[in-house]
Each structure stands twice: as C-alpha cells, then as structure tokens.
Design a protein around this motif. Structure first.
Motif, PDB file in Angstrom:
ATOM      1  N   THR A   1       0.820  -1.207   0.000  1.00 54.19           N
ATOM      2  CA  THR A   1       0.000   0.000   0.000  1.00 54.19           C
ATOM      3  C   THR A   1       0.857   1.260   0.000  1.00 54.19           C
ATOM      4  OG1 THR A   1      -1.678  -1.213   1.250  1.00 54.19           O
ATOM      5  CG2 THR A   1      -1.898   1.163   1.151  1.00 54.19           C
ATOM      6  N   LYS A   2       0.512   2.232  -0.843  1.00 54.58           N
ATOM      7  CA  LYS A   2       1.272   3.469  -0.967  1.00 54.58           C
ATOM      8  C   LYS A   2       0.991   4.403   0.214  1.00 54.58           C
ATOM      9  CE  LYS A   2       2.802   2.131  -4.950  1.00 54.58           C
ATOM     10  NZ  LYS A   2       4.200   1.682  -5.106  1.00 54.58           N
ATOM     11  N   ASP A   3       2.012   5.202   0.559  1.00 56.91           N
ATOM     12  CA  ASP A   3       1.901   6.092   1.718  1.00 56.91           C
ATOM     13  C   ASP A   3       0.893   7.209   1.498  1.00 56.91           C
ATOM     14  OD1 ASP A   3       3.802   4.562   2.953  1.00 56.91           O
ATOM     15  OD2 ASP A   3       5.478   5.913   2.502  1.00 56.91           O
ATOM     16  N   ASP A   4       0.799   7.752   0.272  1.00 51.25           N
ATOM     17  CA  ASP A   4      -0.038   8.927   0.053  1.00 51.25           C
ATOM     18  C   ASP A   4      -1.508   8.634   0.331  1.00 51.25           C
ATOM     19  OD1 ASP A   4      -0.124   7.189  -2.078  1.00 51.25           O
ATOM     20  OD2 ASP A   4      -0.537   8.748  -3.554  1.00 51.25           O
ATOM     21  N   ILE A   5      -1.991   7.449  -0.035  1.00 55.71           N
ATOM     22  CA  ILE A   5      -3.397   7.140   0.184  1.00 55.71           C
ATOM     23  C   ILE A   5      -3.693   6.952   1.672  1.00 55.71           C
ATOM     24  CG2 ILE A   5      -3.097   4.637  -0.109  1.00 55.71           C
ATOM     25  CD1 ILE A   5      -5.768   4.549  -1.466  1.00 55.71           C
TER      26      ILE A   5
ATOM     27  N   ASN B   1      -5.338  -5.178  -4.526  1.00 56.13           N
ATOM     28  CA  ASN B   1      -4.394  -4.098  -4.212  1.00 56.13           C
ATOM     29  C   ASN B   1      -3.161  -4.200  -5.110  1.00 56.13           C
ATOM     30  OD1 ASN B   1      -3.530  -1.829  -2.838  1.00 56.13           O
ATOM     31  ND2 ASN B   1      -2.686  -2.967  -1.104  1.00 56.13           N
ATOM     32  N   VAL B   2      -3.406  -4.254  -6.417  1.00 59.74           N
ATOM     33  CA  VAL B   2      -2.348  -4.563  -7.377  1.00 59.74           C
ATOM     34  C   VAL B   2      -1.250  -3.508  -7.362  1.00 59.74           C
ATOM     35  CG1 VAL B   2      -1.861  -5.033  -9.799  1.00 59.74           C
ATOM     36  CG2 VAL B   2      -4.035  -5.758  -8.808  1.00 59.74           C
ATOM     37  N   PHE B   3      -1.622  -2.232  -7.426  1.00 62.84           N
ATOM     38  CA  PHE B   3      -0.637  -1.156  -7.487  1.00 62.84           C
ATOM     39  C   PHE B   3      -0.573  -0.344  -6.198  1.00 62.84           C
ATOM     40  CE2 PHE B   3      -2.098  -1.700 -11.957  1.00 62.84           C
ATOM     41  CZ  PHE B   3      -0.926  -2.275 -12.444  1.00 62.84           C
ATOM     42  N   GLY B   4      -1.169  -0.857  -5.124  1.00 66.08           N
ATOM     43  CA  GLY B   4      -1.028  -0.215  -3.826  1.00 66.08           C
ATOM     44  C   GLY B   4      -2.075   0.809  -3.487  1.00 66.08           C
TER      45      GLY B   4
END
Length: 457
Positions: free
Chosen positions: A73-77, A166-169
């Motif tokens: 998972t990306k930090d920005d979201i 959650n393919v690209f985070g």
C-alpha cells in the motif's frame, strides 16, 4: 320423577382459580420485566450522555500517527485517509475522528484487518495533552480465489474465479471469473477496477467479456463478445450514478425451427456500440422487505416505478431484438408469462423501444409466528397491484398527448401470496395472480406463479 341437581366439584372451582392466578402472575411478571428493561435502557443512555460530557471536557490533541503493517500500500493514500485525526481538540472528538479514519482505512480495499491503539505522546516536543495513535493493519493477500452463487430472472447461477487485490497499492483489483447458469447461460469476464477514494467514491472499471444466453420466450440464443468501460460515482448520499460505454460483437441464432420469421431476419453477426447512464436512488432499510417510512411494524406499504426508453445514436439506426425492452413475468409484471406482455409473432416476444411499469405492495408478518425470530424475519404475506405498458410509442412536445399515449392499452393485475427473503439480497415469491386488463397478443397467467430474483418490481 324427581329433580336432579348437579354441582361442579370443589376441586374444579379451585383449579380454575389457580389457572386465573397463574395467568395474572405471568402478566405481572412480563410487565415487571418490561419496566426493568426500560429502566436499564434509560440508565445506559444517561451513562453514555454523562461520559460524553466528561470526554468533551478533557483536552486532547493527536501529535503523531503510526501505521504499522504497510507493504504494498502506498503512503499517500494512507496519509490522506488519516489526516483528519489531527484536527481534534478534545478527547471525544479524537475518538470520533479515529473511528472515522479506521472505517475509511477498512474501506480502501487494501486491508483485511485494522486495529487502533491510543497512548500518550512522549516525544521531545510532547504537549501536556498530546496523544499518539497507532493503526495496526493487515494487508489483503495479493492472490485470492472466489466462488459464489446468484439468482435472477428465475435462474440460478454459480461463478468461480481468481482475483489480484491491491495490485498497485491503491486498492486496485484485477479479476477473472467464469459463471454458469441453470438455463444454459454462461459467461467469462476479465475485469480491472480502479477506485479513486474521493468524496464521490468514484470507481473506474474496464472489462473484456464473453457471454452466452438463451431467450426461449423470443426463440433465439445469443453469443456476445465485448469490451465495457464504466464510471460509477455518488452524486448525493444514497444516490448512485453510472456511465457505461459498451462495444460488443454479437451473434444471434434461432433457438428452434418454430422461431418466428420476425426474429429469424435479425439472426447473424452484428456490432453494437452503446452509451448508458444509470441513476439509482435507494433509501430502503432492507433490500427485500423494506419497513422504513411507516409508523407500524405490522404492515408496510411499498411502491416502485421503473421505465425505459431506447434511442439510437444515429437516426437511421434500427434496434436489434436483443436491445429492446421486455415486460412480464413472476417478478416483473405479475399475472403474465415471462416476457408475455407486448408485441408477439408466432409465439415469440419481440419487445419494444419503450416501457413503464409500477407496483404497489403491502406486507404483513405471518400470523402464527412471533415477531423478531429468525424465521419470521424472512417471510411475509403480501398483496400487490401491478400495472404497466410497453410499445413503440411516438412522443411529441404535447405532454398531455404523451400521457394519453403511455396510458393507452395499459395492463393491470393484482394478487396475493407469500414472499421470502433469500440471503438478504434476493427474493422468492409464490403468488396467486389475477390479470385484470389484458391486451391483444399478451400472454396472461392467472393462478399460481413462482418466481425468484434479486431484482424485482
């Protein structure tokens, strides 16, 4: 002969008195329990109010937030999801903001479990009322499998497939699914879904699919291969809108030798491109047996209205039978056979470019079952009145004339029966139907009708 006098034994009089005393005691016991329950609920409410007043007086401020367990998972979201926690100024608001942030994290589609821990902040810049919040998350597995069943149009189907989560985070999902129905329908879908996590809950999805189905009421079978692009969003609370762009290569074939010539002349290969807009407003408290909006729980009245108008993208374009609207059936316009309302040719339903249908239902619980039980919640007695019309109507700028056109040769039916909730999303009905207004070419069905569907009128 002498007169014979009869008298009930004393024991019988005593037993009657004992029974009356027992009934009175039972009524008193029920009343005592009801009052005690009411007092307990009142005390619990007062305790909650007192606790809220105390929490409002406690100053608190979130100084640091940790999110443990992040991988793909990306930090920005995640930062955008928990940002509102820092705006709280008292302990009650802190608790509410943390609960809202936890709910948003759970709805991202990235995590299967979200835990929260609250502690005082002990950093070098710690304030007296500083708080540190830790969200402990468990991400969903990248690869998963699914199998489920569904119902619709008096048909059941089972589907199975695989999914990449959650393919690209950022909550994206790619899935591949195959389904097979009980009436020789089958489909294969490959879908990619991209959520944007904004206030409108916008979701963009694309799909490549193949679908085979049979329509015995119209005498044809169809094989579709196509590409679909859709954009869904919420324009208001409980108001959902969807834009769908669909391009499909379809093959239409006759189902039997008795298929009408009006259907045979449309057989073969064709290409279709369509743009569709869907608007859904649903404020019911239950999908199958709604009860919101009335003051009584014994009976509930529900009304519904559906309509459709098929327009070509080009003025000289004609509609294929697979695109036209069909009306009639045990979960649609009751009292008529499946797709038994409207134009027919040699026993085959041809459909039409425009239709409307309305229904009024009244529900009542089963009289012999107590309320609040698992069985009584799933069954309802119901009575209904259905009406509708279908045809290739020509509308003008004269609204009164348009209304007369839509109401001309209207169909009407009524009846009563038993309805059952199936899993909270579908409905099963067994009704006795009486068609009252029938037009030439229709196929009425008076008597018992059985139907099961997730979408019903």
């Amino acid at each position: 002969m002498g007169t014979v006098h009869a008298k009930s034994p004393d024991t019988d009089e005593g037993s009657v008195g004992v029974k009356m005393d027992l009934q009175a005691l039972k009524r008193q016991e029920r009343e005592r329990k009801r009052r005690l329950r009411s007092v307990r609920e009142r005390l619990a409410f007062l305790r909650r109010k007192a606790m809220q007043m105390k929490l409002k007086k406690i100053k608190a401020r979130v100084q640091r937030v940790h999110v443990d367990g992040l991988g793909r998972t990306k930090d920005d979201i995640v930062i955008n999801t928990v940002r509102d926690v820092f705006a709280a100024q008292d302990f009650q608001t802190v608790i509410m903001k943390i609960h809202e942030a936890r709910t948003r994290l759970s709805n991202l589609g990235c995590f299967k479990d979200v835990g929260v821990f609250i502690d005082t902040y002990k950093g070098p810049d710690a304030l007296e009322d500083g708080i540190e919040v830790t969200f402990e998350v468990r991400e969903t597995n990248l690869l998963g499998a699914k199998i489920n069943t569904s119902v619709g149009n008096n048909e059941g189907s089972v589907s199975t497939g695989g999914v990449l989560r959650n393919v690209f985070g950022r909550g994206e999902e790619a899935s591949c699914e195959y389904s097979h129905g009980t009436k020789r329908t089958s489909s294969f879908h490959t879908t990619f879904t991209k959520p944007f996590h904004n206030e409108a809950s916008t979701v963009l999805s694309s799909s490549v699919y193949q679908q085979a189905s049979e329509s015995p009421w119209s005498g044809y079978k169809e094989l579709d291969r196509g590409i679909l692009l859709s954009l869904a969003f919420n324009s208001a609370p409980q108001v959902q809108q969807k834009l769908v762009l669909d391009g499909v290569w379809r093959h239409l074939a006759c189902l039997s030798r008795t298929t009408a010539f009006a259907v045979r002349e449309q057989a073969g290969h064709s290409l279709k491109s369509s743009l569709r807009h869907e608007l859904k407003v649903d404020r019911r408290d239950d999908l199958v047996f709604p009860s919101d909006g009335v003051a009584f729980t014994i009976k509930v009245i529900q009304g519904s209205l559906v309509a459709g108008h098929l327009l070509p993208l080009r003025n000289n374009k004609t509609h294929c039978i697979t695109d036209r609207f069909l009306l009639g059936g045990p979960m649609n316009l009751r009292g008529f056979e499946m797709c038994g309302v409207g134009p027919h040719s040699d026993g085959c339903s041809l459909g039409a470019d425009m239709y409307w249908a309305a229904a009024l239902h009244t529900y009542s619980p089963l009289p012999l079952l107590g309320r609040g039980g698992s069985i009584s919640d799933k069954f309802r007695l119901h009575a209904f009145v259905n009406t509708g019309n279908i045809g290739d109507f020509v509308l003008t700028d004269d609204y009164k004339q348009n209304l007369r056109t839509l109401l001309q040769e209207v169909r009407l039916s009524y009846g009563a029966g038993l309805a059952m909730s199936l899993g909270g999303f579908a409905r099963v009905e067994l009704n006795y139907c009486v068609p009252l207004l029938v037009q030439r070419g229709d196929r009425p069905s008076q008597g018992l009708q059985f139907g099961v569907a997730a979408s019903f009128l």
